[in-house]
Design an enzyme around this catalytic site. Structure first.
Site, PDB file in Angstrom:
ATOM      1  N   ARG A 153      53.504   4.995  90.952  1.00 32.72           N
ATOM      2  CA  ARG A 153      52.640   6.139  91.294  1.00 32.72           C
ATOM      3  C   ARG A 153      52.268   6.101  92.773  1.00 32.72           C
ATOM      4  NH1 ARG A 153      48.920   5.135  85.982  1.00 32.72           N
ATOM      5  NH2 ARG A 153      49.902   6.638  84.585  1.00 32.72           N
ATOM      6  N   HIS A 177      45.906  -4.533  85.902  1.00 36.11           N
ATOM      7  CA  HIS A 177      46.324  -3.174  85.540  1.00 36.11           C
ATOM      8  C   HIS A 177      45.057  -2.512  85.010  1.00 36.11           C
ATOM      9  CE1 HIS A 177      48.258   0.267  83.844  1.00 36.11           C
ATOM     10  NE2 HIS A 177      47.912  -0.065  82.624  1.00 36.11           N
TER      11      HIS A 177
HETATM   12  P1  NAD Z   1      48.986   4.593  69.145  1.00 31.93           P
HETATM   13  O1  NAD Z   1      47.676   4.554  68.470  1.00 31.93           O
HETATM   14  O2  NAD Z   1      49.760   5.864  69.207  1.00 31.93           O
HETATM   15  O3  NAD Z   1      49.937   3.510  68.475  1.00 31.93           O
HETATM   16  C1  NAD Z   1      49.462   2.214  68.201  1.00 31.93           C
HETATM   17  C2  NAD Z   1      50.409   1.530  67.265  1.00 31.93           C
HETATM   18  O4  NAD Z   1      49.835   0.260  66.937  1.00 31.93           O
HETATM   19  C3  NAD Z   1      50.644   2.250  65.956  1.00 31.93           C
HETATM   20  O5  NAD Z   1      52.015   2.202  65.666  1.00 31.93           O
HETATM   21  C4  NAD Z   1      49.852   1.425  64.937  1.00 31.93           C
HETATM   22  O6  NAD Z   1      50.456   1.432  63.649  1.00 31.93           O
HETATM   23  C5  NAD Z   1      49.949   0.046  65.555  1.00 31.93           C
HETATM   24  N1  NAD Z   1      48.853  -0.841  65.102  1.00 31.93           N
HETATM   25  C6  NAD Z   1      47.531  -0.647  65.232  1.00 31.93           C
HETATM   26  N2  NAD Z   1      46.850  -1.668  64.656  1.00 31.93           N
HETATM   27  C7  NAD Z   1      47.796  -2.523  64.190  1.00 31.93           C
HETATM   28  C8  NAD Z   1      47.747  -3.760  63.506  1.00 31.93           C
HETATM   29  N3  NAD Z   1      46.562  -4.310  63.165  1.00 31.93           N
HETATM   30  N4  NAD Z   1      48.913  -4.352  63.173  1.00 31.93           N
HETATM   31  C9  NAD Z   1      50.104  -3.795  63.476  1.00 31.93           C
HETATM   32  N5  NAD Z   1      50.219  -2.621  64.123  1.00 31.93           N
HETATM   33  C10 NAD Z   1      49.074  -1.998  64.463  1.00 31.93           C
HETATM   34  O7  NAD Z   1      48.750   4.009  70.596  1.00 31.93           O
HETATM   35  P2  NAD Z   1      49.661   4.241  71.894  1.00 31.93           P
HETATM   36  O8  NAD Z   1      49.184   5.440  72.617  1.00 31.93           O
HETATM   37  O9  NAD Z   1      51.086   4.128  71.510  1.00 31.93           O
HETATM   38  O10 NAD Z   1      49.239   2.978  72.772  1.00 31.93           O
HETATM   39  C11 NAD Z   1      49.648   1.683  72.370  1.00 31.93           C
HETATM   40  C12 NAD Z   1      49.138   0.616  73.331  1.00 31.93           C
HETATM   41  O11 NAD Z   1      49.764   0.777  74.603  1.00 31.93           O
HETATM   42  C13 NAD Z   1      47.632   0.685  73.586  1.00 31.93           C
HETATM   43  O12 NAD Z   1      47.125  -0.624  73.648  1.00 31.93           O
HETATM   44  C14 NAD Z   1      47.544   1.352  74.941  1.00 31.93           C
HETATM   45  O13 NAD Z   1      46.351   1.036  75.619  1.00 31.93           O
HETATM   46  C15 NAD Z   1      48.765   0.742  75.602  1.00 31.93           C
HETATM   47  N6  NAD Z   1      49.223   1.448  76.804  1.00 31.93           N
HETATM   48  C16 NAD Z   1      49.588   0.665  77.839  1.00 31.93           C
HETATM   49  C17 NAD Z   1      50.006   1.227  79.030  1.00 31.93           C
HETATM   50  C18 NAD Z   1      50.402   0.332  80.180  1.00 31.93           C
HETATM   51  O14 NAD Z   1      50.656   0.805  81.301  1.00 31.93           O
HETATM   52  N7  NAD Z   1      50.454  -0.973  79.976  1.00 31.93           N
HETATM   53  C19 NAD Z   1      50.064   2.622  79.161  1.00 31.93           C
HETATM   54  C20 NAD Z   1      49.705   3.403  78.058  1.00 31.93           C
HETATM   55  C21 NAD Z   1      49.282   2.793  76.881  1.00 31.93           C
END
Ligand code: NAD
Length: 314
Positions: A153, A177
């Site tokens: 970005r 991050h």
């Molecule tokens: P989401 O809610 O759409 O998906 C989360 C997934 O986790 C789902 O598939 C759910 O079934 C699973 N899950 C939740 N609890 C669980 C458990 N106890 N056991 C097994 N699976 C479980 O969320 P998302 O928008 O896909 O985001 C996912 C993660 O990625 C979040 O932690 C978010 O903060 C992170 N993220 C990171 C970045 C980055 O730059 N690093 C950017 C965006 C999102």
């Protein structure tokens, strides 16, 4: 290593599904296995993405809720994350996510002990440290997506401001991050000219360009989340670039979540986002940048706040 690799993605949420889709669009790997505890959701996403394959290239996407199916994976991206409950503090959420990561790492250590683990779930730096401390594999085989997206970005924004192709903008966002991340301006280079010596148009002030660009970078995720509830496409491409780097042993430099080098004099074991060479064995080399006094303080602050949060849950 080649394009004939099996890639695992854990979590079929917004981020996991977008990663699989981007892998298929860019034809990375031969087979992708999408794991979700609720298999129906993984099947639906895999089917939807599978429909693009006849129009693109020969790949295979399959869905599972069994860790055993990930046994042949060269690299596995972990994207699961619990959502914040009503009245839940960030720390409580972190505790829950930390337990989820430990559980997943325990299973992956049994079925795929050689695979590279790429942590994407947030807070990514802290959860990478949790995974490193809990797994049997070497630390170099576990890293987080860190500030790869934030760095991209910033390069884009700076390129726009300076009217130069972003590919010629070399600067890294490092630290956490998250809110305390910062740009290592003292090392910034445009082409082969130091940023501070780059010819600017009349009336343009470099300090305000730096400040504005970094503000845009820091606000970006908040703005997207406010408008659509989550971010997924940007991080998905950042993750795909890292996966590509591993399976093709590209040895490109990215700012990923890793244990800090001893040379920085930070607390041992603290994980934060720093520029590294990434290849088939994961983190090949953690690069040492020289920081000016202000950046040194910023790095120390980021390390302290990440270490404090980690210690509260461990
Ligand atoms: P989401 O809610 O759409 O998906 C989360 C997934 O986790 C789902 O598939 C759910 O079934 C699973 N899950 C939740 N609890 C669980 C458990 N106890 N056991 C097994 N699976 C479980 O969320 P998302 O928008 O896909 O985001 C996912 C993660 O990625 C979040 O932690 C978010 O903060 C992170 N993220 C990171 C970045 C980055 O730059 N690093 C950017 C965006 C999102």
């Amino acid at each position: 290593m080649s394009n004939l690799s099996t890639i695992g993605v854990i979590g079929a949420g917004n981020v996991g599904a977008a990663i699989v889709n981007a892998l298929v669009l860019r034809n990375i790997g031969k087979e992708i296995i999408l794991y979700n505890r609720d298999k129906k959701k993984a099947i639906a996403e895999a089917m939807d993405i599978d429909d693009t394959i006849p129009l693109l290239s020969e790949m295979q996407v399959s869905a599972t809720n069994s860790y055993k199916d990930l046994e042949n994976c060269l690299i596995i991206a972990i994207t699961v994350g619990a959502r914040q409950k009503e009245n839940e503090t960030r720390l409580e959420l972190l505790e829950r996510n930390s337990l989820i990561i430990k559980e997943i790492v325990k299973e992956l250590d049994k079925v795929a002990p050689e695979a590279i683990l790429l942590i994407v779930s947030n807070p990514v730096d802290i959860l990478t440290r949790v995974a490193q401390n809990f797994s049997i594999r070497e630390n170099k085989k576990i890293f987080g997506s860190g500030t790869v997206l934030d760095t991209s970005r910033l390069r884009y924004q700076l390129g726009k401001e300076l009217h130069v192709n972003r590919k010629n903008v070399h600067v890294h966002v490092v630290g956490e991050h998250g809110d305390s991340e910062f740009a290592v301006w003292s090392n910034a280079i445009i082409g082969s000219i130091k940023l501070d010596e780059f010819p600017l148009e009349k009336g343009v002030n470099l300090e305000s360009i730096k400040e504005n660009s970094m503000q845009i970078v820091k606000r970006r995720a908040y703005e997207i989340i406010e408008k659509k509830g989550y971010t997924n496409f940007g991080v998905a491409v950042a993750v795909v670039k890292l996966i590509q780097c591993v399976i093709r042993d590209e040895r490109k430099i990215f700012s990923v979540s890793v244990g800090a080098n001893e040379e920085y004099g930070l607390k041992k074991g603290v994980v934060l986002s720093l520029p590294c060479i990434i290849g088939s064995q994961g983190v090949i080399h953690r690069l040492i940048l020289s920081y000016d006094d202000k950046e040194k303080k910023q790095l120390e602050n980021a390390a302290r706040s990440l270490d404090d949060a980690y210690n509260k849950i461990n």
